[in-house]
Write an enzyme that holds these catalytic residues in place. Structure first.
Site, PDB file in Angstrom:
ATOM      1  N   LEU A 215      54.805  36.493   7.383  1.00 52.74           N
ATOM      2  CA  LEU A 215      54.643  36.662   5.933  1.00 52.74           C
ATOM      3  C   LEU A 215      55.876  36.188   5.181  1.00 52.74           C
ATOM      4  O   LEU A 215      56.331  36.824   4.230  1.00 52.74           O
ATOM      5  CB  LEU A 215      54.337  38.134   5.595  1.00 52.74           C
ATOM      6  N   CYS A 216      56.427  35.061   5.612  1.00 51.75           N
ATOM      7  CA  CYS A 216      57.594  34.490   4.924  1.00 51.75           C
ATOM      8  C   CYS A 216      57.405  32.993   4.707  1.00 51.75           C
ATOM      9  O   CYS A 216      58.345  32.202   4.885  1.00 51.75           O
ATOM     10  CB  CYS A 216      58.881  34.780   5.690  1.00 51.75           C
TER      11      CYS A 216
END
Length: 290
Positions: free
Chosen positions: A88-89
């Site tokens: 999630l980056c």
């Protein structure tokens, strides 16, 4: 066509997701400041270390240490790929993996033997799909809350031990250099044999130093430490880059969720109005029939 209940459920689901992405964005923003300060504080030390080693190596008259001069071969290449432990980056992990993958494929096309040491679970998960046989180990840092030099020193000592045992000839470190929240630069840094960027392109007169003890004795101490220093710097740069990339990714996700909520709400209102209009027409038609 979805019913009004389905549309309400969709809107509620997207709103819940938006709350999560907004919270993750705020957490990443809070962690980013600390990580950015740590990365910026490590840069001067690592750069100064390079300058000192470059000065020492230029004054050597005899044979160079193996960590500096290498084995004279480049048949076996070790790629140390540093990525995050969590996702999630955005494209943070995939950009580092892409750089390492291109390097590995280019080396294998030249007939070189490639070994991969993964630091971080996400890089390992992506690389094992194509280079499962080349991956020799995974160093998991999920249990480390705050990165310290001791964590990098463990990795540095492992690299030196492998080199002393003759397991590779050239070692390259892959990480992401933090520039800003929206810009992280995937970087490849050769650790063994050591290459010093500050030593390249220097012209004109420079100071001459006399060292006590001699250059070889100092290099024998500083070269192994430099590997741990560069690994530590890479981990700190990665930590800042990860939080910056996550902050940007969650901001985009929050904005996208807002746009989706608007579209679904407009769709819900139109469907609801169409049903009300239909019911009114049926009532009026029935009244006229009577």
């Amino acid at each position: 066509m979805p019913s009004l209940k389905d549309l309400r459920n969709r809107i509620a689901s997207v709103k819940a997701t938006q709350k999560i992405t907004k919270a993750m964005q705020m957490v990443a923003a809070a962690k980013l400041r600390r990580a950015q300060l740590a990365a910026e504080a490590a840069r001067p030390y690592a750069e100064r270390m390079e300058k000192v080693l470059a000065s020492l190596s230029s004054g050597l008259s005899g044979s160079k240490p193996l960590l500096l001069g290498g084995t004279g071969r480049d048949n076996v290449q070790l790629l140390v790929v540093c990525t995050a432990e969590r996702g999630l980056c955005g494209a943070f992990n995939s950009s580092i993996v892409r750089l390492a993958r291109d390097k590995a494929l280019a080396l294998m096309a030249q007939g070189k033997t490639v070994k991969i040491l993964c630091v971080g679970k996400k890089g390992h998960d992506q690389l094992k799909r194509q280079f499962e046989k080349q991956i020799i180990d995974l160093i998991d840092l999920r249990g480390v809350r705050y990165l310290g030099f001791s964590d990098a020193d463990v990795i540095g000592r492992k690299i030196i031990a492998m080199f002393n045992e003759g397991e590779f000839d050239v070692c390259t470190l892959f990480f992401s250099r933090f520039r800003s929240v929206i810009l992280q630069i995937p970087t490849a840094l050769q650790l063994i044999p050591a290459e010093f960027e500050t030593a390249k392109g220097t012209h004109g007169p420079h100071a001459v130093y006399e060292y006590e003890p001699d250059e070889e004795a100092i290099l024998s101490t500083l070269l192994p430490r430099n590997i741990s220093v560069q690994v530590f710097r890479a981990l700190l740069e990665n930590a800042a880059s990860e939080q910056g990339a996550r902050m940007a990714a969650m901001d985009n996700a929050t904005r996208n969720a807002g746009e989706m909520i608007k579209k679904q709400t407009l769709k819900y209102n139109r469907s609801r109005q169409a049903m009300i209009t239909k019911e009114l027409i049926e009532i009026i038609s029935g009244a006229e029939a009577l």
